[in-house]
Design a protein around this motif. Structure first.
Motif, PDB file in Angstrom:
ATOM      1  N   ASP A  59      32.002 -56.528  52.597  1.00  0.00           N
ATOM      2  CA  ASP A  59      31.308 -56.999  53.786  1.00  0.00           C
ATOM      3  C   ASP A  59      30.626 -58.332  53.522  1.00  0.00           C
ATOM      4  O   ASP A  59      30.481 -58.787  52.387  1.00  0.00           O
ATOM      5  CB  ASP A  59      30.368 -55.936  54.374  1.00  0.00           C
ATOM      6  N   TYR A  61      27.601 -59.318  53.757  1.00  0.00           N
ATOM      7  CA  TYR A  61      26.369 -59.328  52.966  1.00  0.00           C
ATOM      8  C   TYR A  61      26.691 -59.368  51.471  1.00  0.00           C
ATOM      9  O   TYR A  61      26.024 -60.041  50.694  1.00  0.00           O
ATOM     10  CB  TYR A  61      25.526 -58.084  53.268  1.00  0.00           C
ATOM     11  N   GLU A  62      27.722 -58.617  51.095  1.00  0.00           N
ATOM     12  CA  GLU A  62      28.123 -58.612  49.687  1.00  0.00           C
ATOM     13  C   GLU A  62      28.624 -60.006  49.287  1.00  0.00           C
ATOM     14  O   GLU A  62      28.306 -60.515  48.205  1.00  0.00           O
ATOM     15  CB  GLU A  62      29.219 -57.561  49.471  1.00  0.00           C
ATOM     16  N   ASN A  65      25.672 -62.332  49.000  1.00  0.00           N
ATOM     17  CA  ASN A  65      24.948 -62.049  47.768  1.00  0.00           C
ATOM     18  C   ASN A  65      25.669 -62.647  46.559  1.00  0.00           C
ATOM     19  O   ASN A  65      25.055 -63.264  45.687  1.00  0.00           O
ATOM     20  CB  ASN A  65      24.815 -60.531  47.614  1.00  0.00           C
ATOM     21  N   ILE A  92      18.027 -59.408  57.995  1.00  0.00           N
ATOM     22  CA  ILE A  92      18.824 -59.095  56.806  1.00  0.00           C
ATOM     23  C   ILE A  92      19.552 -60.340  56.323  1.00  0.00           C
ATOM     24  O   ILE A  92      19.512 -60.681  55.134  1.00  0.00           O
ATOM     25  CB  ILE A  92      19.822 -57.958  57.112  1.00  0.00           C
ATOM     26  N   GLY A  95      17.149 -62.752  54.934  1.00  0.00           N
ATOM     27  CA  GLY A  95      16.514 -62.173  53.745  1.00  0.00           C
ATOM     28  C   GLY A  95      17.378 -62.287  52.503  1.00  0.00           C
ATOM     29  O   GLY A  95      16.877 -62.364  51.390  1.00  0.00           O
ATOM     30  N   ILE A  96      18.687 -62.289  52.682  1.00  0.00           N
ATOM     31  CA  ILE A  96      19.543 -62.380  51.488  1.00  0.00           C
ATOM     32  C   ILE A  96      20.202 -63.758  51.375  1.00  0.00           C
ATOM     33  O   ILE A  96      21.165 -63.925  50.658  1.00  0.00           O
ATOM     34  CB  ILE A  96      20.590 -61.249  51.418  1.00  0.00           C
ATOM     35  N   GLY A  97      19.640 -64.721  52.091  1.00  0.00           N
ATOM     36  CA  GLY A  97      19.996 -66.103  51.759  1.00  0.00           C
ATOM     37  C   GLY A  97      20.798 -66.897  52.774  1.00  0.00           C
ATOM     38  O   GLY A  97      21.165 -68.039  52.494  1.00  0.00           O
TER      39      GLY A  97
ATOM     40  N   LEU B  88      22.404 -54.815  45.872  1.00  0.00           N
ATOM     41  CA  LEU B  88      22.355 -55.579  47.125  1.00  0.00           C
ATOM     42  C   LEU B  88      21.636 -54.819  48.234  1.00  0.00           C
ATOM     43  O   LEU B  88      20.716 -55.344  48.871  1.00  0.00           O
ATOM     44  CB  LEU B  88      23.769 -55.969  47.579  1.00  0.00           C
ATOM     45  N   TYR B  89      22.062 -53.591  48.487  1.00  0.00           N
ATOM     46  CA  TYR B  89      21.462 -52.867  49.610  1.00  0.00           C
ATOM     47  C   TYR B  89      20.029 -52.445  49.314  1.00  0.00           C
ATOM     48  O   TYR B  89      19.205 -52.319  50.215  1.00  0.00           O
ATOM     49  CB  TYR B  89      22.356 -51.700  50.047  1.00  0.00           C
ATOM     50  N   ARG B  91      18.057 -54.419  47.776  1.00  0.00           N
ATOM     51  CA  ARG B  91      17.352 -55.664  48.102  1.00  0.00           C
ATOM     52  C   ARG B  91      17.166 -55.801  49.617  1.00  0.00           C
ATOM     53  O   ARG B  91      16.096 -56.166  50.097  1.00  0.00           O
ATOM     54  CB  ARG B  91      18.169 -56.837  47.546  1.00  0.00           C
ATOM     55  N   ILE B  92      18.237 -55.493  50.364  1.00  0.00           N
ATOM     56  CA  ILE B  92      18.145 -55.579  51.825  1.00  0.00           C
ATOM     57  C   ILE B  92      17.060 -54.633  52.334  1.00  0.00           C
ATOM     58  O   ILE B  92      16.217 -55.008  53.153  1.00  0.00           O
ATOM     59  CB  ILE B  92      19.513 -55.258  52.482  1.00  0.00           C
ATOM     60  N   GLU B  95      13.763 -56.142  51.641  1.00  0.00           N
ATOM     61  CA  GLU B  95      13.508 -57.321  52.480  1.00  0.00           C
ATOM     62  C   GLU B  95      13.010 -56.931  53.863  1.00  0.00           C
ATOM     63  O   GLU B  95      12.213 -57.647  54.457  1.00  0.00           O
ATOM     64  CB  GLU B  95      14.786 -58.153  52.639  1.00  0.00           C
ATOM     65  N   ILE B  96      13.526 -55.836  54.403  1.00  0.00           N
ATOM     66  CA  ILE B  96      13.146 -55.500  55.781  1.00  0.00           C
ATOM     67  C   ILE B  96      12.026 -54.457  55.844  1.00  0.00           C
ATOM     68  O   ILE B  96      11.649 -54.037  56.917  1.00  0.00           O
ATOM     69  CB  ILE B  96      14.364 -55.042  56.615  1.00  0.00           C
TER      70      ILE B  96
END
Lengths: 130, 127
Positions: A59, A61-62, A65, A92, A95-97, B88-89, B91-92, B95-96
């Motif tokens: 996905d 997000y991965e 990251n 989200i 938050g991850i860039g 990763l998740y 971290r997500i 973050e929220i």
């Protein structure tokens, strides 16, 4: 001329955006397999990456990251382009860039303008305040 | 004793966690349809909510967002439980503002203890 990488498993999204960017004179790299995004970004060194979230295999997000963790590509600004409209997904993404979070459906030239704003920012060109 | 809402479309997860919480004297509210979570939480006012991340139709992050938008639920501790491993998740979730990020497979009693700490973080432990 700047180079834009578009990563989306929906081919018509890639084609629509490619057309819009090419008409404005940009070089475009279209990618439909998310797992190829990081190695291709390293090879092509795009100025901006436009990234879908919901893709098979890996996905967005991965991918985001992994881009952020790889020194070779971590400075490339990433725009997340997703069908998920809710505010939580913006939090989200950022938050991850992600530099920016845009939602589908979209106007192709509005996306081009957002990319141009990011490119101007990076060149130090003053941008209009909203 | 606390009231814990457990939300997962996989019924065996709900049942396993439900048994573990009950064995420690807690009440549970079990839901497998994510569409019913917000109204059930508003009605039942649980002390903590455990949300699966990946469910059909709506994911745990969106549910968390909707729950936190309700004034009476906004201070309820929420845990996310997911089959995604890796940082990763986690971290997500951080973050929220998710209070606790848990990954499957899990030890049910460990989950109970971590939720108990969330509800009563001071010395003395369980509510």
């Amino acid at each position: 001329m700047s180079k834009i990488m578009i990563v989306d498993d929906e081919r018509h999204i890639v084609e629509t955006l490619c057309l819009a960017f090419e008409k404005r004179g940009y070089q475009v790299v279209g990618v439909s397999d998310a797992t190829l995004c990081v190695p291709l970004a390293d090879r092509e060194k795009p100025d901006v990456i436009i990234l879908d979230v919901m893709m098979p295999g890996m996905d967005g997000y991965e991918v985001l990251n992994r881009l952020g963790e790889d020194d070779r590509v971590s400075r490339i600004p990433v725009i997340v382009l997703t069908a998920k409209p809710d505010e939580i997904y913006r939090r989200i993404s950022e938050g991850i860039g992600a530099k920016l979070h845009l939602t589908k459906p979209f106007k192709p030239y509005a996306v081009v303008e957002q990319v141009e704003r990011i490119l101007d920012e990076r060149k130090g060109v003053p941008t209009a305040q909203p | 004793m606390a009231r814990i809402m457990i939300v997962d479309d996989e019924r065996h997860i709900v049942e396993t966690l439900g048994l573990a919480f009950k064995s420690r004297g807690h009440d549970t509210i079990s839901l497998s349809d994510p569409a019913t979570v917000l109204s059930a939480a508003m009605r039942e006012r649980p002390d903590a909510i455990i949300l699966d991340l990946l469910m059909p139709g709506i994911d745990g992050y969106k549910l968390y967002h909707d729950l936190m938008a309700d004034e009476l639920l906004s201070s309820t501790p929420v845990a996310i439980i997911t089959g995604h491993s890796g940082p990763l998740y986690e971290r997500i979730s951080r973050e929220i503002g998710i209070a606790l990020h848990l990954t499957k497979p899990f030890n049910p009693l460990d989950v109970v203890k971590r939720i108990e700490k969330l509800i009563a973080p001071g010395p003395g432990g369980t509510p």
